[in-house]
Each structure stands twice: as structure tokens, then as C-alpha cells.
Design a protein around this motif. Sequence first.
Motif, mmCIF file in Angstrom:
data_model
loop_
_atom_site.group_PDB
_atom_site.id
_atom_site.type_symbol
_atom_site.label_atom_id
_atom_site.label_comp_id
_atom_site.label_asym_id
_atom_site.label_seq_id
_atom_site.Cartn_x
_atom_site.Cartn_y
_atom_site.Cartn_z
ATOM 1 N N PRO A 83 55.058 4.021 34.853
ATOM 2 C CA PRO A 83 54.344 3.830 36.122
ATOM 3 C C PRO A 83 52.908 3.355 35.946
ATOM 4 O O PRO A 83 52.369 2.661 36.814
ATOM 5 N N LEU A 84 52.280 3.694 34.820
ATOM 6 C CA LEU A 84 50.918 3.225 34.563
ATOM 7 C C LEU A 84 50.926 1.725 34.281
ATOM 8 O O LEU A 84 50.080 0.974 34.779
ATOM 9 N N VAL A 85 51.885 1.270 33.487
ATOM 10 C CA VAL A 85 52.039 -0.165 33.227
ATOM 11 C C VAL A 85 52.286 -0.902 34.538
ATOM 12 O O VAL A 85 51.696 -1.959 34.813
ATOM 13 N N ASP A 109 41.838 2.650 32.649
ATOM 14 C CA ASP A 109 41.600 2.494 31.213
ATOM 15 C C ASP A 109 42.396 3.489 30.376
ATOM 16 O O ASP A 109 42.276 3.527 29.155
ATOM 17 N N GLY A 110 43.214 4.334 31.036
ATOM 18 C CA GLY A 110 44.093 5.252 30.315
ATOM 19 C C GLY A 110 43.542 6.629 30.095
ATOM 20 O O GLY A 110 44.229 7.495 29.552
ATOM 21 N N VAL A 113 49.136 10.529 27.452
ATOM 22 C CA VAL A 113 49.332 11.212 28.731
ATOM 23 C C VAL A 113 50.775 11.695 28.848
ATOM 24 O O VAL A 113 51.044 12.843 29.232
ATOM 25 N N GLY A 114 51.723 10.815 28.509
ATOM 26 C CA GLY A 114 53.126 11.195 28.587
ATOM 27 C C GLY A 114 53.468 12.346 27.673
ATOM 28 O O GLY A 114 54.212 13.259 28.047
ATOM 29 N N HIS A 115 52.917 12.320 26.465
ATOM 30 C CA HIS A 115 53.186 13.403 25.517
ATOM 31 C C HIS A 115 52.603 14.724 26.017
ATOM 32 O O HIS A 115 53.234 15.780 25.878
#
Length: 446
Positions: free
Chosen positions: A179-181, A239-240, A200-202
Motif C-alpha cells: 500500500p505504501l508503494v 519518505d518511509g 514498517v512491515g516487519h
Amino acid sequence: MRRIRIGTGAGFAGDRIEPAVELAEHGEIQYLVFECLAERTIALAQQARMRDPNAGYDPLLEARFRAVLPACRARGIRVITNMGAANPVSAARKTVEVARALGLRGLKVAAVTGDDVLDAVRGGDTPLDGNGETIGALGNRLVSANAYTGAEGIVEALAGGADVVITGRAADPAMFLAPLVHEFGWSMEDWTRLGRGTLVGHLMECAGQITGGYFADPGFKDVPDLARLGFPIAEVTEDGDAVITKVPGSGGQVTAATCKEQMLYEVHDPARYFQPDVVADFSGVRVTGAGPDRVAITGGDGHPRTGTLKVSVGLVDSYVGEGQISYAGPGALARGRLALAIVEERLRLTGVQCTELRAELIGVDSILGPKLSQTEHEPREVRLRVAGRTDSAAEATRVANEVESLYLNGPAGGGGATKSVREVIAIRSALVPEALARPAVQMLES
């Protein structure tokens, strides 16, 4: 700076449903991710699909979606999950059926396939980890082969307007990265952002672990209100960077310590965390408190992906026969030990063929073993457990039967006997070229 809020609705197949409902109703999130697939889970799902072509997806899928879809639909929350397991298409059909029963018309449900590489590797010379054996050498013992796929198929489904995306063996962090992509338009070669999105996913993938569940250890790491444990929310910027939090008033806690534990969980080398989309680098990450139940996660990097994918290979390994029986009152420990001795001798006398045997007293020596478990204080109750690994179900049954026979042929006062025989599905790993697992999206609508 624009932010996307993602909540985790489950961290394993049997997780609670109420925290996901809480996130959908009160989390102010745009995405809800259910991570429900472990290595062994998908092999068992493949077995279920062999028995029934319409089965093979998470058994709690219907209950979860009945609980969360109304709130998600009302609030425009999109759902991503790997509950499809061995059968994402059937899972998508079931989801459409649930949506229609709930009166939710026009819900778009995408099934993402491509992770099942069984036909591509069956009979081939792809080496397995460990002893140099190949997948082809497994013969009829081979049950499944599923590659850990990345974000690509999920991004495609989201771009196609899917409200619910159901995958098979997608890598856990990929379900949060996708979803971030999609939302931020990240390039699939922007290694720094892909690395941060993977971080973030981890952090999010195990749900209640990062909000204090697995973290809790009374007297050392006290966590409030675990019976009402809230699941995490990630507020992620373009920017993540991210802030990890939870629904205000829910149980548990989000602290720098809970986040650090989860960041290192199941990671061999924090500087080289291999994923289908990127080799993530957590070595430069900063974890900083940002208020009550708010932790800022900044930094992190990534490097080009390897071009190979890990494959979980499921195979029939053996059978386990198990029996249990309890003893209580004066002399319970002595009677339990006598019962163990009887069973062990019976297995020798009758020639039961075990490749491995465990005989123990639960609560006395079943975890730490007899040397570390010696004590001056005798328990008032013990439970005997004998488990034997065998090459056939028939031999495993003989192990279980010997424990049950203690009812009338062993020490006095045995009760509550149980026995079981189960097939053991083992998991081995292999690496294959990423081209073997190409994602495909099938869209359905309620």
C-alpha cells in the motif's frame, strides 16, 4: 507531509478478531492487514486443498470478514491478507459470498496467485537447505512448494481498485509495503524507501507482539490490560519514516522497548534482511519515544533484491503417536515415574519401531529435562506424556495405545487418558529464480 495509516488485524492464523474490529471502527486507518500464514500453515492448507478443491484457505476468513467488512466498507478501509493460503481464488469467492450476505454490493475482491511453484520444481534438481538433498528426491513425500512473493501483485490489485486483496504465500512485510508503494508511487527500485517500508512491515506483521503481548514478563516487563490488548497502527510518511501507535484506550503499550524487540525478531543480520522486493538494512534505524504509546521509527536503508525467492517446501516427514495420563495425590510423582518405566519397557518388549521417543512428566521435567528439574518438593499431581515418532501411522498408534492401557495395567489412580496419532508435515527451504513465481490477479465483485 502526507501520511498513510495501516493497522494490523492479525499476526497469526488463530489470532483474536476483536482488536481488528477495534481498528476498523476506531483506528482511523486506510488499510487493515491480516497476516495469518506461517511456513507449516501453508503446507497443511495444501493438504486440505488436496482433499477438497474448494478448501485450503484460512478457516477463520469468514468469521473475520463478517466482523470487519461492514466497518471497512463504511469507512473506505482497504483490506490486505494472506488468508488465501493454498487457495486465494476460493478465499476470494468466499469473501464475495460473505459481502453479499452482509448486503455489501460492489465490493471488489482480488485474488493474487503465482506463489505456488510446485509444478515448476517437482522432480527437479533444486537443492534443499541443509544436507544437499534435492526437491526431486522427495518423490511422493512432496506436499507443497510455495515461494515468498513480494509486493508487485498486491500493488497491481490495488491499482485495479480492489477493496480486499487476498494472497497466498506473500512475504509478511510485503503486505504492508504494497500500500505504501501504491499510495506514494514509490519506484520498485527505490531501495531506500523499499527498505524502510519493509521495516514498517516487519514491525507490524506480528500484531500484538509490538503492543506488549509477547513482550510481557511480570516483574521485569509489566504490560497493562493484556486481556484487551490493542493491535498496532503505523503512520507512514512518503519518505518511509513511521510512528507506531495503537487505538487510544486499548490495552497493552507501545514503547521503544517493544519496538526494538520486534525489530530484531526473526532477523539474523539486521544489515541484510533478505526479502523478495529488497535487501533491507535496519542497522541505521533510530527508535525514539514520541509521546504516550507513540514511537517514531526513522532511518533505515535497502539494497537491490537478490533475484531469487525463498520457497517453503512441505513434505510428509513421519507420524507421531502420543498418549497422556494423569496421577494425583500422595505418591503421584512415584506413580508417574513407574508408569513411564512401564511404557518404555512395553515398547521394547513389543518391538515398536520409533525413530525418536520422548517420555516425560509434564510440570516436572518436560521442558528443562531431569537434570535441571530436580527438586526437593514433590508435586501433588503429574501428567505423563509419551510421544513416539515413527515411519507409519500403525506404529504410531501402538505408542498411543500403550499409554492408554495404563488405565488398568499400570499404577493406581491413573485418569484423564488421551491419545492421538498425527501425520507430521515438515518444512524445508530452497531458493528459486524469481521468474518462477509470477503474480497474477483475478478480480471478483460482490
